[in-house]
Every structure is written in C-alpha cells, then in structure tokens.
Design a protein around this motif. Structure first.
Motif, short mmCIF file in Angstrom:
data_model
loop_
_atom_site.label_atom_id
_atom_site.label_comp_id
_atom_site.label_asym_id
_atom_site.label_seq_id
_atom_site.Cartn_x
_atom_site.Cartn_y
_atom_site.Cartn_z
N HIS A 1 0.92 -1.18 0.21
CA HIS A 1 -0.05 0.12 -0.13
C HIS A 1 0.90 1.39 -0.04
N PHE A 2 0.43 2.40 -0.48
CA PHE A 2 1.19 3.57 -0.58
C PHE A 2 0.43 4.56 -1.07
N VAL A 3 0.82 5.82 -0.77
CA VAL A 3 0.40 7.20 -1.29
C VAL A 3 1.74 7.76 -1.97
N GLU A 4 1.49 8.45 -3.21
CA GLU A 4 2.64 8.71 -3.68
C GLU A 4 2.14 10.11 -4.59
N TRP A 5 3.34 10.93 -4.69
CA TRP A 5 3.28 12.18 -5.60
C TRP A 5 3.83 11.90 -6.77
N GLY A 6 3.61 12.36 -8.10
CA GLY A 6 4.21 12.08 -9.48
C GLY A 6 3.58 12.58 -10.39
N THR A 7 3.84 12.32 -11.28
CA THR A 7 3.33 13.10 -12.76
C THR A 7 2.75 12.23 -13.73
N VAL A 8 1.53 12.72 -14.31
CA VAL A 8 0.72 11.97 -15.12
C VAL A 8 0.84 12.67 -16.64
N THR A 9 1.09 11.98 -17.59
CA THR A 9 1.13 12.06 -18.89
C THR A 9 -0.04 11.72 -19.69
N LEU A 10 -0.90 12.61 -19.98
CA LEU A 10 -2.12 12.17 -20.61
C LEU A 10 -1.77 12.23 -22.10
N THR A 11 -2.21 10.89 -22.59
CA THR A 11 -1.71 10.73 -24.21
C THR A 11 -2.95 10.68 -25.19
N VAL B 1 -4.79 5.50 -21.84
CA VAL B 1 -5.29 6.78 -21.94
C VAL B 1 -4.17 7.86 -21.20
N GLY B 2 -3.23 7.28 -20.29
CA GLY B 2 -2.22 8.18 -19.74
C GLY B 2 -1.37 7.41 -18.93
N ARG B 3 -0.39 7.77 -18.44
CA ARG B 3 0.95 7.18 -17.80
C ARG B 3 1.21 8.15 -16.57
N PHE B 4 1.40 7.27 -15.65
CA PHE B 4 1.76 7.80 -14.03
C PHE B 4 3.04 7.44 -13.68
N GLN B 5 4.16 8.53 -13.41
CA GLN B 5 5.57 8.24 -13.08
C GLN B 5 5.63 8.61 -11.59
#
Length: 471
Positions: free
Chosen positions: A225-235, A452-456
């Motif tokens: 289990h986690f909570v994380e900040w990151g970036t989403v790239t909508l494609t 639809v998009g990618r989360f890093q």
C-alpha cells in the motif's frame, strides 16, 4: 515466514485447516524443523498440504500428513469432474502455482467461467490476478482479505516543476496527512457518511468494528500500500475530462478497507468453511449461497467495506490537495479485490476479481507498476473472455520472503536514485525487483484495455520496513 515466529495464524494463512492438525504441525516444527530457513519450511509445508498422502510414511512429516488426511476425510462437497473453461492472458509469465489454483477454482460446483490476468501469482484460494464468475454464490477468499483494495488517482492543477522545486513541502504534507501500517489510526476522528451506514447497526459482527473503522478512516495499510506524488502524462486527446494532452502533477494511492475488511473477511471465511466443506485443495474457496442469510450478510458487509475503502482514499486525497492549495482536475479510481453482480452470456453471475481491474467497455481504471516503474490509466474494451477484467498491477515475481532474502538494501537505494524517486518507509519486500516488468504485463493485455495516460512516481510513502500485515 520466519521459523522462529511460526504460529497458528501463519499455518491457517498457508491453508491448514483449523483444529488439531495445526497444533500437531507446530509441535513437529518446533521439535524437528528449527534448522530449516523460512523459504524451505514454507515450501515443505505447502507440499505436505497439497499432497499429504505422499508424506504419510515420512518419519517426521508423516505425523502432520496423517492429521491432515484425518481432517479432510469428513463429508465434503465434490468438485466438478470437468472444469469450466477459462482464458489465460500472458501465460508465459504466470507461475505454475497460480495456474494450479485457477484449475481448482474452475471446478467449483458454482463456477460458470474464469480468467487469469498476466500479473497473476499464487495466493490463497483464488490466485492473485484470478477472475471467477459464480452462480448465485460469493467466495470470501475469492474477494480476498483486503476487501475493496483499490486505486485512486487525482490529477491536479499544480505546476510540474514544483515537484522538484518544492519537494520538501510535498514530502512534509505527505508525512503530515498519511498514516501507514497495521493498527494505524488517527487520534482526531473525521465524520463521514460511511460511518453512519445501517450495516454498522444491523449486522452484529460488523457493529463491533465501528470504533476501529472510525479511527482508521483515512489511513493506509502495510505491504504494497502507498500514497505517492508523481506526474501524469495524458496521451489520449479524447480523454473523458477534455484535458489537453501533456504532463500534470498527480496524487496516487493504493490501499483497502483496513482492519474492518480484514475482520469481515476472516469471520465470513470461517463461516463459509463451516457451511461449505470442500476437498482440501479447494478449502479456501468455500462459498456462501446468496440465497442464505449468511450469504446476504457477507454481501452487505463486503459492500460496506468497499465503500469504506473508497472513503479512506477520498479523505487522504482531500487533505493533501487542500494542504498543497491545489484544484482537482480529474479523478480515476477502481476496486480490485471485490465481487460484482454482472451479466455473462445473458445471465446474472457473481464476478470475483481478486487482484484484477474491472475493464468493461469504456470503464476507466489504474494499473500501477512499482515504486519506480510507471503506472497506466486505462480504458476497458469489454472483452468477454476476460470477464471484462485486466491486471491490477505488474504482479509479484518474488514472494515477500524471497525478496527480503535476495535483494540487498544498497540495490534498492541504487534503483531509486537511478529513477529519481524518493522513498519514505518501504522495505525490501516491495523493491522494484520483486515485481514483474509492467511493460511486459501491459503488452499481454492489449486485447483488454487501451492506455489513456501514464503515471510516473516521484515521491513514495509506504509503511515502514518490517511492519506487520493487517490487511
């Protein structure tokens, strides 16, 4: 599993039946197997459990095997001679143990159809990544211990460079507004409609769990289990929110129904096993008829736990979004340990997804990778052969025990640095090397979902290493 810490709960988790056989096994382990390492002992116990007849004449293990056979010779409900067919996605990457469990599940008397996802690995009862449609019956271990375990992704209006420039602030607020681990609870309680639900008043077993649920609302479990900040790239320019393609700051969380769900799962699994005695290899797939009071009670409690899990995520996101002064632009969320009433070939069935993402036509979901690998926002294609399902993540390639034994702390530190990820908490059992390659998994399910998009991930918060698992 550590030899020094073997107890009845651990044996039950492996699949040993409640009763004298556990006491016998603990005695034999204490007297004869203290020299075994954790992995070897777990392997031996599972082997005895799967085929006790092969060990009856063993000078040491024979005592455990004999008790197992005695415990399972009472009247049982037979499995089907012919299994219902099931689809396999990514077979080359699925361990034999998971397929063996699926082969058993599709022989249940109530089985209608099945599927197994490319992230699948061995679990208890239904494999993780297993999907099973049943006729008017629900299987508590087909749902899983962490009822309603889910993903939740919030896309925000914060500038992407702020993740680096203001990393200290992101990290501080992440620490301030999250709690992780077994028994973790907030001292200051938060009111929420889910805590006012009738199930807390009308189901005697659930009533006693209200205080725990109140304290744990808005907290996260241990393990993965986690909570994380990151970036989403909508494609996908045709995304459901009409957002421009490009990069966004995002918040992603993964957890479930905490102690509430774990207690419900444990209680109703015991009820199911008492009412539905199955052959030993299928014992953890004991089911409850939905026409019975016990079946209806579990169904109500399961849905309560699922809604509670959702409320936990929403509270975490609400606090963090407010702390960062952000505005919510879009949200995607989905359960992946649950059972649904759905239509299959013109008939209503109960679809169990234990570690599988709903992927009905046009349905959005999130499939995470690992603490360094990307996750994906996906749109379901409604593939019937998968029972409209997809993987729930990359899937483990190393058990927790094997990951801890084989991955070194400096190796985890190095891979985090290479990917520019900051980790708060976490342990070697969750290191990226413990997981399959998410890109391989995604390639195996192009028939099931479109991206639809990618989360890093950039800043990851998990339970501290060694935190015991509750849910």
């Amino acid at each position: 599993m550590s030899v020094l810490n073997v107890n009845g709960k651990m044996l039950r988790t492996i699949g040993f039946p409640q009763g004298p056989v556990i006491r016998t096994a603990l005695t034999v382990i204490e007297e004869h197997y203290q020299h075994y390492d954790a992995v070897a002992l777990e392997t031996l116990l599972k082997s005895i459990l799967e085929n006790p007849a092969a060990y009856v004449n063993d000078a040491i293990a024979g005592e455990i095997a004999t008790m197992l056979i005695a415990a399972t010779t009472s009247t049982t409900i037979p499995l089907k001679d012919t299994a219902v067919p099931y689809a396999i996605f990514g077979q080359d990457h699925i361990e034999a143990g998971a397929l063996k469990q699926m082969n058993t599940a599709v022989r249940l008397p109530v089985a209608v159809a099945g599927a197994i996802m490319p992230d699948a690995h061995q679990g208890y009862g239904l494999p993780i990544g297993g999907v099973l449609a049943a006729e008017n019956a629900v299987i508590p271990y087909g749902v899983g211990v962490d009822i309603g375990c889910r993903m939740c992704l919030s896309i925000l209006d914060l500038p992407v460079p702020s993740l680096t420039i203001e990393e200290h602030t992101y990290k501080k607020e992440l620490n301030n507004h999250t709690k992780f681990g077994a028994g973790a609870a907030w001292k200051k309680l938060t009111a929420d409609p889910v805590l006012e639900r009738n199930e807390f008043k009308e189901i005697a077993f659930v009533r006693a769990l209200l205080d725990k649920a109140s304290g744990q609302l808005g907290t996260s479990g241990s393990g993965n289990h986690f909570v994380e900040w990151g970036t989403v790239t909508l494609t996908d320019a045709q995304n459901e929110w009409n957002l421009p393609v490009g990069d966004y700051v995002a918040l992603l969380s993964h957890s479930g129904s905490r102690g509430l769900g774990a207690q419900i799962a444990g209680h109703y699994t015991k009820v199911a096993k008492e009412r539905c005695p199955l052959p030993q290899e299928a014992a953890n797939l004991a089911y409850l008829d939905l026409a019975t009071e016990a079946g209806q009670e579990y169904w109500l409690a399961m849905n309560l736990a699922g809604d509670y899990a959702s409320a936990c995520h929403h509270l975490i996101h609400k606090k963090l979004i407010a702390a960062m002064g952000a505005t919510l632009l879009a949200r995607v969320e989905n359960h992946h340990n649950f059972a649904w009433k759905e239509m299959y070939q013109g008939k209503e069935v109960i679809v169990h997804r234990k570690g599988a993402t709903p992927a009905g036509k046009g349905v959005l979901g999130i499939i995470p990778g690992s603490m360094t690998a990307p996750g994906f926002i996906v749109r379901g294609k409604g593939e019937e052969s998968s029972l409209q399902s997809a993987s729930h993540g990359a899937g483990r390639q190393l058990s927790r025990t094997r990951a801890i034994a084989s991955i070194k702390p400096h190796e985890l530190k190095q891979v985090l640095q290479e990917h520019g990820v900051t980790l708060i908490g976490g342990g070697l059992d969750e290191a990226p090397g413990a997981y399959k390659d998410i890109h391989t998994v995604m390639a195996a399910q192009q028939q099931l979902v479109e991206v639809v998009g990618r989360f890093q991930p950039k800043l990851v918060r998990m339970a501290d290493a060694g935190e015991p698992r509750e849910d």
